[in-house]
Design an enzyme around this catalytic site. Structure first.
Site, PDB file in Angstrom:
ATOM      1  N   ASP A  60     -15.221  19.414  -9.693  1.00  0.00           N
ATOM      2  CA  ASP A  60     -15.294  20.731  -9.044  1.00  0.00           C
ATOM      3  C   ASP A  60     -16.664  20.860  -8.377  1.00  0.00           C
ATOM      4  O   ASP A  60     -17.697  20.810  -9.055  1.00  0.00           O
ATOM      5  CB  ASP A  60     -15.190  21.864 -10.077  1.00  0.00           C
ATOM      6  N   HIS A 100     -10.819  15.252 -12.396  1.00  0.00           N
ATOM      7  CA  HIS A 100     -11.344  15.626 -11.082  1.00  0.00           C
ATOM      8  C   HIS A 100     -12.660  16.375 -11.190  1.00  0.00           C
ATOM      9  O   HIS A 100     -13.057  16.829 -12.257  1.00  0.00           O
ATOM     10  CB  HIS A 100     -10.315  16.442 -10.285  1.00  0.00           C
ATOM     11  N   HIS A 136     -16.272  29.018 -14.122  1.00  0.00           N
ATOM     12  CA  HIS A 136     -16.291  28.710 -12.688  1.00  0.00           C
ATOM     13  C   HIS A 136     -17.250  29.649 -11.949  1.00  0.00           C
ATOM     14  O   HIS A 136     -18.043  29.220 -11.108  1.00  0.00           O
ATOM     15  CB  HIS A 136     -14.891  28.852 -12.082  1.00  0.00           C
ATOM     16  N   HIS A 158     -16.036  25.226  -4.409  1.00  0.00           N
ATOM     17  CA  HIS A 158     -14.709  25.552  -4.949  1.00  0.00           C
ATOM     18  C   HIS A 158     -14.597  27.042  -5.267  1.00  0.00           C
ATOM     19  O   HIS A 158     -13.515  27.612  -5.171  1.00  0.00           O
ATOM     20  CB  HIS A 158     -14.478  24.713  -6.209  1.00  0.00           C
ATOM     21  N   HIS A 214      -7.776  19.207  -6.800  1.00  0.00           N
ATOM     22  CA  HIS A 214      -8.076  19.446  -8.215  1.00  0.00           C
ATOM     23  C   HIS A 214      -6.923  18.953  -9.078  1.00  0.00           C
ATOM     24  O   HIS A 214      -6.221  19.723  -9.713  1.00  0.00           O
ATOM     25  CB  HIS A 214      -8.381  20.929  -8.438  1.00  0.00           C
ATOM     26  N   TRP A 218       0.842  -1.199   0.000  1.00  0.00           N
ATOM     27  CA  TRP A 218       0.000   0.000   0.000  1.00  0.00           C
ATOM     28  C   TRP A 218       0.871   1.240   0.000  1.00  0.00           C
ATOM     29  O   TRP A 218       2.064   1.173   0.279  1.00  0.00           O
ATOM     30  CB  TRP A 218      -1.026  -0.018   1.137  1.00  0.00           C
ATOM     31  N   ASN A 219       0.218   2.370  -0.394  1.00  0.00           N
ATOM     32  CA  ASN A 219       0.945   3.624  -0.560  1.00  0.00           C
ATOM     33  C   ASN A 219       0.259   4.754   0.192  1.00  0.00           C
ATOM     34  O   ASN A 219      -0.933   4.671   0.491  1.00  0.00           O
ATOM     35  CB  ASN A 219       0.986   4.027  -2.043  1.00  0.00           C
TER      36      ASN A 219
HETATM   37 MN    MN Z   1     -10.873  22.043 -10.518  1.00  0.00          MN
END
Ligand code: MN
Length: 259
Positions: free
Chosen positions: A76, A74, A209, A80, A70, A62-63
């Site tokens: 939003d 991904h 946005h 945001h 973002h 595992w990591n």
């Molecule tokens: Mn974004």
């Protein structure tokens, strides 16, 4: 069980429908959006091994992962952006899950973008698409196919010139039409963000946005494989991680599409 779900299961098993992965690989090479130096930047992906069948963990691998919310393909959330900060159910953990699923409207502007990396989707171009495929329905995910995801390497993908990044996006009036007149769930793009590369200099800055998140709508960035979807008829499932008060998150975006 409903007959609709029975049909869905059978079509998936028999190949009449298929699952299309709209997600880019997520790793240390994943490009991250750059901002002017007066603003804080978002870190890229680091992956640190905890154990890999070794003394630190003899039977398991595992990591630890670290990245900005973002990063890569991904989501939003409305929180945001400052315009969406006071809306109800505006964060990754509070958005009702039914809103993550919706029909896809894929608008193919790849030819225009090949000729002009700063191409903006205008209302006129949106209406031309609607004349052919029908009006964008309420609750749709509007996906802007630009073929930008075919650009390999960070430099080509971010496409930063002396005067800043150059990549396609939405005209302000188009974002308003989609958010308010069409009442979409959100928009998805193949580029690093849902605003055009030059949008920091638009009025208002980053209009997509500003308008989308102010209207409680979502964004999806760094999608791929939009060329595998029909203009209409696919179903998108885009559910972010349930980060408490998360402004967004990397996610696996899937589309159910006719084969
Ligand atoms: Mn974004």
């Amino acid at each position: 069980m409903s007959s609709t779900l029975n049909t869905l299961i059978r079509e998936l098993a028999e190949g009449g429908l298929r699952v299309v992965d709209l997600t880019q690989p997520l790793g240390p090479d994943t490009p991250v959006i750059g901002l002017p130096p007066m603003f804080a930047s978002s870190p890229g992906v680091t992956i640190e091994q905890i154990s890999r069948y070794d003394d630190a963990g003899p039977a398991w691998y595992w990591n630890t992962i670290r990245m900005g919310e973002h990063t890569g393909t991904h989501f939003d959330a409305p929180i945001h952006w400052v315009t969406g900060k006071d809306l109800p159910e505006n964060a990754c953990d509070t958005i009702p899950p039914g809103r993550f699923v919706g029909p896809a409207c894929v608008i193919d502007v790849s030819e225009e973008v090949a000729a002009d990396p700063d191409f903006l989707l205008t209302v006129e171009r949106l209406e031309a698409w609607e004349a052919e495929h029908g009006r964008v329905p309420a609750g749709a995910w509007v996906l802007l196919r630009t073929d930008w995801s075919r650009r390999t390497g960070t430099d080509a993908f971010l496409n930063v010139w002396d005067d800043g990044p150059h990549s396609p996006g939405f005209d302000k009036a188009t974002s308003e039409a989609l958010a308010h007149d069409r009442d979409v769930t959100g928009v998805g793009v193949e580029t690093v963000g849902t605003d055009a590369g030059q949008a920091g200099g638009f009025d208002p800055p980053f209009p997509n946005h500003t308008i989308m998140h102010g209207a409680g709508k979502f964004g999806l960035a760094s999608l791929c494989n939009l060329d595998q979807l029909p203009p209409t008829g696919a179903l998108v499932i885009a559910a972010p991680l349930k980060i408490v008060e998360g402004s967004g998150s990397p996610l696996r975006v899937l589309a159910l599409s006719p084969s």
